[in-house]
Design a protein around this motif. Sequence first.
Motif, PDB file in Angstrom:
ATOM      1  N   ILE A 159       0.844  -1.280  -0.010  1.00  0.00           N
ATOM      2  CA  ILE A 159      -0.082  -0.009  -0.019  1.00  0.00           C
ATOM      3  C   ILE A 159       1.043   1.236  -0.084  1.00  0.00           C
ATOM      4  CG2 ILE A 159      -1.641   1.304   1.440  1.00  0.00           C
ATOM      5  CD1 ILE A 159      -2.806  -1.176   2.246  1.00  0.00           C
ATOM      6  N   ALA A 160       1.893   1.334   0.754  1.00  0.00           N
ATOM      7  CA  ALA A 160       2.997   2.348   0.859  1.00  0.00           C
ATOM      8  C   ALA A 160       3.402   2.760  -0.399  1.00  0.00           C
ATOM      9  CB  ALA A 160       3.628   2.244   2.098  1.00  0.00           C
ATOM     10  N   MET A 161       4.057   1.580  -1.031  1.00  0.00           N
ATOM     11  CA  MET A 161       4.706   1.968  -2.391  1.00  0.00           C
ATOM     12  C   MET A 161       3.674   2.405  -3.431  1.00  0.00           C
ATOM     13  SD  MET A 161       7.812   1.595  -3.631  1.00  0.00           S
ATOM     14  CE  MET A 161       7.483   3.092  -4.079  1.00  0.00           C
ATOM     15  N   ALA A 162       2.669   1.755  -3.370  1.00  0.00           N
ATOM     16  CA  ALA A 162       1.407   2.355  -4.440  1.00  0.00           C
ATOM     17  C   ALA A 162       1.184   3.790  -4.351  1.00  0.00           C
ATOM     18  CB  ALA A 162       0.283   1.231  -4.554  1.00  0.00           C
ATOM     19  N   ALA A 163       0.911   4.040  -2.732  1.00  0.00           N
ATOM     20  CA  ALA A 163       0.522   5.609  -2.812  1.00  0.00           C
ATOM     21  C   ALA A 163       1.732   6.637  -2.945  1.00  0.00           C
ATOM     22  CB  ALA A 163       0.132   5.538  -1.095  1.00  0.00           C
ATOM     23  N   TYR A 164       2.749   6.226  -2.629  1.00  0.00           N
ATOM     24  CA  TYR A 164       4.014   6.897  -3.071  1.00  0.00           C
ATOM     25  C   TYR A 164       3.912   7.195  -4.649  1.00  0.00           C
ATOM     26  CZ  TYR A 164       8.664   8.997  -3.224  1.00  0.00           C
ATOM     27  OH  TYR A 164       9.739   9.652  -3.269  1.00  0.00           O
ATOM     28  N   ALA A 165       4.136   6.063  -5.410  1.00  0.00           N
ATOM     29  CA  ALA A 165       4.005   6.027  -6.979  1.00  0.00           C
ATOM     30  C   ALA A 165       2.773   6.871  -7.405  1.00  0.00           C
ATOM     31  CB  ALA A 165       3.956   4.519  -7.385  1.00  0.00           C
ATOM     32  N   ALA A 166       1.640   6.858  -6.987  1.00  0.00           N
ATOM     33  CA  ALA A 166       0.619   7.521  -7.252  1.00  0.00           C
ATOM     34  C   ALA A 166       0.645   9.422  -7.071  1.00  0.00           C
ATOM     35  CB  ALA A 166      -0.804   7.289  -6.652  1.00  0.00           C
ATOM     36  N   LYS A 167       0.977   9.298  -5.458  1.00  0.00           N
ATOM     37  CA  LYS A 167       0.880  11.043  -5.280  1.00  0.00           C
ATOM     38  C   LYS A 167       2.380  11.418  -5.381  1.00  0.00           C
ATOM     39  CE  LYS A 167      -2.360   9.693  -1.580  1.00  0.00           C
ATOM     40  NZ  LYS A 167      -2.411   9.494  -0.142  1.00  0.00           N
ATOM     41  N   ASP A 168       3.616  10.920  -5.144  1.00  0.00           N
ATOM     42  CA  ASP A 168       4.896  11.555  -5.394  1.00  0.00           C
ATOM     43  C   ASP A 168       5.549  11.526  -6.851  1.00  0.00           C
ATOM     44  OD1 ASP A 168       6.051  12.443  -2.566  1.00  0.00           O
ATOM     45  OD2 ASP A 168       4.410  10.806  -2.316  1.00  0.00           O
ATOM     46  N   MET A 169       5.345  10.283  -7.387  1.00  0.00           N
ATOM     47  CA  MET A 169       5.873   9.889  -8.623  1.00  0.00           C
ATOM     48  C   MET A 169       4.909  10.297  -9.881  1.00  0.00           C
ATOM     49  SD  MET A 169       7.512   6.089  -8.029  1.00  0.00           S
ATOM     50  CE  MET A 169       7.797   6.067  -9.778  1.00  0.00           C
TER      51      MET A 169
ATOM     52  N   LEU B 246       2.422  -9.583  -1.863  1.00  0.00           N
ATOM     53  CA  LEU B 246       2.841  -8.208  -2.036  1.00  0.00           C
ATOM     54  C   LEU B 246       2.400  -7.445  -3.369  1.00  0.00           C
ATOM     55  CD1 LEU B 246       4.920  -6.000  -0.852  1.00  0.00           C
ATOM     56  CD2 LEU B 246       6.787  -6.861  -2.124  1.00  0.00           C
ATOM     57  N   VAL B 247       2.205  -8.116  -4.453  1.00  0.00           N
ATOM     58  CA  VAL B 247       1.605  -7.676  -5.914  1.00  0.00           C
ATOM     59  C   VAL B 247       0.252  -7.453  -5.592  1.00  0.00           C
ATOM     60  CG1 VAL B 247       1.266  -8.352  -7.980  1.00  0.00           C
ATOM     61  CG2 VAL B 247       3.654  -8.384  -7.405  1.00  0.00           C
ATOM     62  N   ALA B 248      -0.448  -8.146  -4.827  1.00  0.00           N
ATOM     63  CA  ALA B 248      -1.835  -8.295  -4.747  1.00  0.00           C
ATOM     64  C   ALA B 248      -2.228  -7.051  -4.013  1.00  0.00           C
ATOM     65  CB  ALA B 248      -2.412  -9.522  -4.084  1.00  0.00           C
ATOM     66  N   GLU B 249      -1.332  -6.630  -2.957  1.00  0.00           N
ATOM     67  CA  GLU B 249      -1.626  -5.498  -2.256  1.00  0.00           C
ATOM     68  C   GLU B 249      -1.495  -4.208  -3.013  1.00  0.00           C
ATOM     69  OE1 GLU B 249      -3.349  -5.451   0.553  1.00  0.00           O
ATOM     70  OE2 GLU B 249      -3.124  -7.727   1.193  1.00  0.00           O
ATOM     71  N   PHE B 250      -0.293  -4.256  -3.791  1.00  0.00           N
ATOM     72  CA  PHE B 250       0.331  -3.130  -4.386  1.00  0.00           C
ATOM     73  C   PHE B 250      -0.950  -2.994  -5.541  1.00  0.00           C
ATOM     74  CE2 PHE B 250       1.825  -1.174  -8.415  1.00  0.00           C
ATOM     75  CZ  PHE B 250       2.754  -0.270  -7.887  1.00  0.00           C
ATOM     76  N   MET B 251      -1.407  -4.012  -6.123  1.00  0.00           N
ATOM     77  CA  MET B 251      -2.325  -3.640  -7.394  1.00  0.00           C
ATOM     78  C   MET B 251      -3.711  -2.969  -6.667  1.00  0.00           C
ATOM     79  SD  MET B 251      -1.970  -7.189  -9.600  1.00  0.00           S
ATOM     80  CE  MET B 251      -3.491  -6.640 -10.463  1.00  0.00           C
ATOM     81  N   ALA B 252      -4.172  -3.726  -5.764  1.00  0.00           N
ATOM     82  CA  ALA B 252      -5.496  -2.776  -5.060  1.00  0.00           C
ATOM     83  C   ALA B 252      -5.411  -1.805  -4.576  1.00  0.00           C
ATOM     84  CB  ALA B 252      -5.749  -3.881  -3.595  1.00  0.00           C
ATOM     85  N   GLU B 253      -4.436  -1.270  -4.053  1.00  0.00           N
ATOM     86  CA  GLU B 253      -4.041   0.162  -3.781  1.00  0.00           C
ATOM     87  C   GLU B 253      -3.818   0.948  -4.947  1.00  0.00           C
ATOM     88  OE1 GLU B 253      -3.954   3.523  -1.358  1.00  0.00           O
ATOM     89  OE2 GLU B 253      -4.688   1.664  -0.890  1.00  0.00           O
TER      90      GLU B 253
ATOM     91  N   SER C 182       8.936   3.021   5.467  1.00  0.00           N
ATOM     92  CA  SER C 182       9.785   4.193   4.791  1.00  0.00           C
ATOM     93  C   SER C 182      10.318   3.684   3.251  1.00  0.00           C
ATOM     94  CB  SER C 182      11.349   4.116   5.428  1.00  0.00           C
ATOM     95  OG  SER C 182      11.158   4.655   6.911  1.00  0.00           O
ATOM     96  N   VAL C 183      10.205   4.923   2.559  1.00  0.00           N
ATOM     97  CA  VAL C 183      10.646   4.596   0.829  1.00  0.00           C
ATOM     98  C   VAL C 183      12.190   4.873   0.782  1.00  0.00           C
ATOM     99  CG1 VAL C 183      10.143   5.525  -1.359  1.00  0.00           C
ATOM    100  CG2 VAL C 183       8.099   5.507   0.368  1.00  0.00           C
ATOM    101  N   TYR C 184      12.669   4.150   0.230  1.00  0.00           N
ATOM    102  CA  TYR C 184      14.124   4.061  -0.234  1.00  0.00           C
ATOM    103  C   TYR C 184      14.478   4.345  -1.787  1.00  0.00           C
ATOM    104  CZ  TYR C 184      15.237   2.740   4.691  1.00  0.00           C
ATOM    105  OH  TYR C 184      15.179   2.787   6.076  1.00  0.00           O
TER     106      TYR C 184
END
Length: 383
Positions: free
Chosen positions: A160-170, A188-195, A368-370
């Motif tokens: 969820i955190a990675m998807a949110a960062y990709a949408a809002k920051d990237m 992990l992919v299932a959660e990313f896709m849903a978000e 955290s995002v790295y």
Amino acid sequence: MKQAPKKSSAALCATLLAPLALAAASFAAQAQEVVKIGFTGPLSGGQAAYGVDNRDGLLLAVKELNAKGVQVAGKKVTFEVVAQDDGADPRQGVAVAQVLADAKVHYVVGPYNSGVAIPAGRVYNEAGMLMLTVASNPKVTQLGYPRLFRVGVNDAQVGIAMAAYAAKDMKAKNVAVIDDRTAYGQGLVAEFMAEAKRQGMNVVKQEFTTDKATDFTSILTSIRSAKPDAVFYGGYSSQAGPMLRQMVSLGINAKLLGGDGICTTETSRLSGNVADGNVLCTQAGVILGQADAGRAFAAKYKAAYNRDPLTYAVSFYDAAMLLADAMQKTGSTDPGKLSEFLAKGAYQGVAGEYSFTDKHDLKSSPVSVYGFKGGQPQAVASL
């Protein structure tokens, strides 16, 4: 006939006290308890860097605990690590679990991989062992075992955190996803896709590989035609590094995104050192360099092993400290009593606070995002 020389009073006293000294030494030995902590992780194979990193985090904690001297109910306790290589393989993980259970080891820190933790968890549960794992698939704690606790983040939080960062920051609009068909990667992919979909992004391609693959040309060629802004990979550095190298050679300009499994120097090394500016990943916990406790841990780890800690060394370190703290506070080394205490208590470790939900997930786990700079993961943001 010569008479035997009379013993001096000091010698006579020493003779009389010798049996008492032996008895005292014997009593002291009996008063000490050796607490064996099992470790299971991939010490061989493509994920060995993670396994060694995790094991060494645990060993560092045990060394400190033994140097300090821990007493439980007035009895000195010495900790000993029983390390086993599960090879990131479910069958080997179950065999290792049985070895630890047969050896009457009451606690295990691990496994690292969700695909190992799920089947091995049954063995640990049936043996009445206390299990502290960083395996992130939500199914791990959904098993409902009363002595199983997750001491790391779960896939939902990382994805969820990675998807949110990709949408809002990237400002990414179109994403492709790849998983390695492990329990970790699929979850992990299932959660990313849903978000991603909740954030309004389009999943333009969904592909899969294996955690043993090295050639990704076919799936990457298919992904290239979809022109994604980012490619999210559910898997580990052993595949992410070569995948990134092949993405660059195929002219795919999208950034490679992932979870904690790719947040290591191995990703950069195996990519041919092209990770800088091309990879973003999320992992649990505070950014070590931004807190005194984190900086102190990283310095101790590097002094001990001449290398920087990877993703979860700090969690394995905290797990040993958590166990020792629970033993001291309960006055017991019984895994059942410790489990009851952990379920209700809280412990402040290096990576954060360890207090658990009813399912034995962490109540609060910062993510955290790295990015990468000079081949090293560098903190970008805390979410």
